[in-house]
Design a protein around this motif. Structure first.
Motif, PDB file in Angstrom:
ATOM      1  N   THR A 133       0.824  -1.164  -0.109  1.00  0.00           N
ATOM      2  CA  THR A 133      -0.141   0.013  -0.280  1.00  0.00           C
ATOM      3  C   THR A 133       0.948   1.345  -0.169  1.00  0.00           C
ATOM      4  N   ARG A 183      -3.387   4.788  -1.438  1.00  0.00           N
ATOM      5  CA  ARG A 183      -4.126   5.757  -0.473  1.00  0.00           C
ATOM      6  C   ARG A 183      -3.830   7.196  -0.810  1.00  0.00           C
ATOM      7  N   ARG A 230      -9.274   5.277  -2.333  1.00  0.00           N
ATOM      8  CA  ARG A 230      -8.503   4.296  -2.219  1.00  0.00           C
ATOM      9  C   ARG A 230      -8.358   3.970  -3.711  1.00  0.00           C
ATOM     10  N   HIS A 251       1.182   5.399   0.072  1.00  0.00           N
ATOM     11  CA  HIS A 251       0.376   6.527   0.407  1.00  0.00           C
ATOM     12  C   HIS A 251       0.842   7.818  -0.421  1.00  0.00           C
TER      13      HIS A 251
END
Ligand code: NAP
Length: 522
Positions: free
Chosen positions: A16, A141, A131, A18
């Motif tokens: 993930t 994100r 998202r 960001h």
């Protein structure tokens, strides 16, 4: 680089990542946004690009003869002039190289995520951000999502019975197969739009026979193209204001066309006369000339420019076929008249899904509403940039920002400035997210459609990709002068928006951005 990853190794399935601002696409829109963010001192942004290199439409379209039909001095960023343009209308490889060069010049490589195709973006209400899920499963994100995905990126394939059963070579102009040698082949070209008129003159001398399937003839004007001399390039390099002067001159010349498109359609008669003379001069055969003469008002469809299209059609190995196609068989095109035209290759110059630039299931806003459901009767936005129900989503090259008369880069820069102003104000006023108020969007679009109803695109007696087939509304074009769009997007009015107060600490502070030139400076 402020982008943060939950797992070591930023890319790859399972990770993930960001970022504060996610930009999708690396054509003029995505790169323009990124450059201005960089110039404003912003660090926390990433550009996600589905392909392995930057360039958008100028990377994807590489058919023979591909070039811009807007002068390069104007079809380039005002903040990144290129004194080295080789021609007034530069060919595709040069424009692509320019975008690669901009990526380096503005140090965007660390912010670039190549081979990242957006599969799905969903507004995450509790998180106050987006998202994103990439095609390889990677999750990103982001507080803000900027779409630079362009309006003409999804090829449109004609629904011709039997096309799938064709056993020869078949490709769309955007997916040109350079490995396939056209020399000596019998080729069918379907479509006579902006792309076809550029590649037909390139392939006509090579092929044994070219059947050009024309449904509607385009209006074609002479192309005022020429080489840019070494002296001019030297001058542009040494005295940059000279190139700016040329740019400004081109800007106002193109802008004057709006008078005919929107304000006084009767003026288009003068333009039509020039186009008719161009055709008469280049095509001597009266029958072919009649076939190539449009029966709708010039400007209703995009006006094309070319000096070599008509002469190519006058060649003895080229036939302009106007009888519709009934079906395609294993090795031939069958006409509605029943006649059979054997071919080795079919090239589709059939354009793009302009009124449906995104497929269903890519963007989901508040309450999981799909963007295409919000756009049930055609795409619409406020100032072509923001959409009710989709907080913190900004479009560059959104609905009704297209042009029939001038450079899209001018529109892109206007939208980018608007988005930067939004981000600056949000930071200053402690706002996490903004969403355009529905009545504001509605009033804006009513005004827009009112103007479009009188314009040549609706009243010119033609069918075009400007018009949404479901609603009959023009959802693609800006109906006015480009300086009016620049003025409308000059500052972000918080009162037009619903706001969410800040939930997360703002990860950056940015310096003031130098102003983009006004219309006069283009
Ligand atoms: P286009 O202008 O939409 O032209 C598509 C052509 O295919 C039209 O002639 C259309 O006929 C025909 N066609 C579509 N479906 C057909 C079918 N089922 N059967 C027969 N004919 C069919 O597409 P394009 O040439 O790819 O250009 C699209 C846009 O890309 C341009 O308008 C322009 O904005 C942009 N472009 C720009 C440049 C540039 O130099 N800046 C260059 C290329 C493209 P009808 O007219 O009858 O619908």
């Amino acid at each position: 680089m402020n982008a943060r990853a939950d797992l070591p190794g930023l890319a790859g399935p399972g990770a993930t990542e960001h970022t504060d601002i996610a930009i999708i696409g690396s054509g003029f829109a995505g790169l323009g946004m990124a450059i201005r963010l960089r110039q404003s001192g912003e660090q926390d942004f990433l550009i996600f690009e589905k392909a392995g290199s930057v360039g958008g439409t100028w990377r994807d379209n590489h058919y023979p003869g591909c070039a811009c039909d807007v002068q390069s001095h104007l079809y380039s960023f005002s903040f990144a002039p290129n004194p080295g343009w080789s021609r007034m209308f530069s060919p595709q490889p040069e424009i692509r190289a320019y975008l690669e060069d901009c990526t380096d010049r503005f140090a965007l490589r660390p912010n670039l995520r190549l081979n990242h195709e957006l599969r799905h973006a969903a507004w995450d209400e509790p998180a106050g951000g987006w998202r994103l899920e990439m095609a390889d499963g990677k999750v990103v994100r982001a507080r803000v999502l900027v779409s630079g995905m362009g309006g003409l990126s999804r090829p449109s394939y004609p629904d011709i019975p039997g096309l799938d059963s064709f056993e020869g070579e078949c490709f769309h102009s955007q997916h040109w197969n350079h490995a396939y040698a056209l020399q000596g082949k019998r080729v069918a070209v379907i479509g006579t739009g902006a792309s076809a008129i550029q590649f037909v003159p390139q392939i006509a001398p090579k092929v044994a026979q070219l059947d050009l399937y024309q449904r509607t003839p385009p209006w074609i004007m002479p192309k005022p193209d020429r080489e840019v001399s070494a002296t001019e390039q030297w001058l542009f390099r040494r005295l940059p204001f000279t190139q700016k002067l040329v740019r400004t001159g081109i800007y106002w010349m193109l802008e004057s066309r709006v008078l005919g498109f929107v304000a006084h359609p009767k003026l288009m008669k003068v333009v039509e006369r020039i186009a008719r003379r161009h055709l008469a001069r280049q095509v001597r055969n009266p029958q072919l000339r009649a076939t190539l003469t449009p029966d709708y008002t010039i400007g209703c469809k995009r006006v094309l420019i070319s000096n070599d299209y008509y002469p190519a059609l006058a060649r003895s190995n080229v036939d302009v076929v106007t009888t519709g196609i009934s079906r395609v068989e294993r090795d031939a095109v069958i006409l509605r008249s029943g006649s059979r035209r054997p071919v080795d290759c079919i090239i589709l110059g059939t354009g793009f899904h302009a009124t449906d630039p995104l497929p269903r299931g890519v963007i989901a806003g508040r309450d999981g509403v799909d963007l295409l459901d919000a756009w049930g009767d055609g795409a619409q936005a406020y100032l072509g940039t923001t959409v009710a129900g989709f907080p913190n989503l900004f479009f560059v090259v959104g609905p009704n920002t297209g042009l029939g008369h001038s450079s899209m880069v001018f529109m892109i820069e206007s939208q980018v400035a608007y988005i930067l102003d939004a981000l600056r104000r949000m930071r200053r006023e402690g706002v996490q997210a903004v969403e355009v108020r529905e009545p504001v969007q509605r009033a804006f679009n009513e005004g827009l459609q009112g103007k479009l109803g009188h314009a040549i695109w609706s009243a010119g007696g033609c069918a075009s990709w400007y018009i949404d087939p479901r609603s009959g509304r023009n959802t693609t074009l800006w109906p006015g002068f480009t300086w009016q769009f620049r003025r409308a997007t000059a500052s972000f009015r918080m009162t037009d928006y619903e706001i969410w107060p800040v939930r997360m600490p703002q990860p950056y502070e940015s310096a003031d951005v130098p102003e983009i030139a006004t219309a006069a400076g283009a």
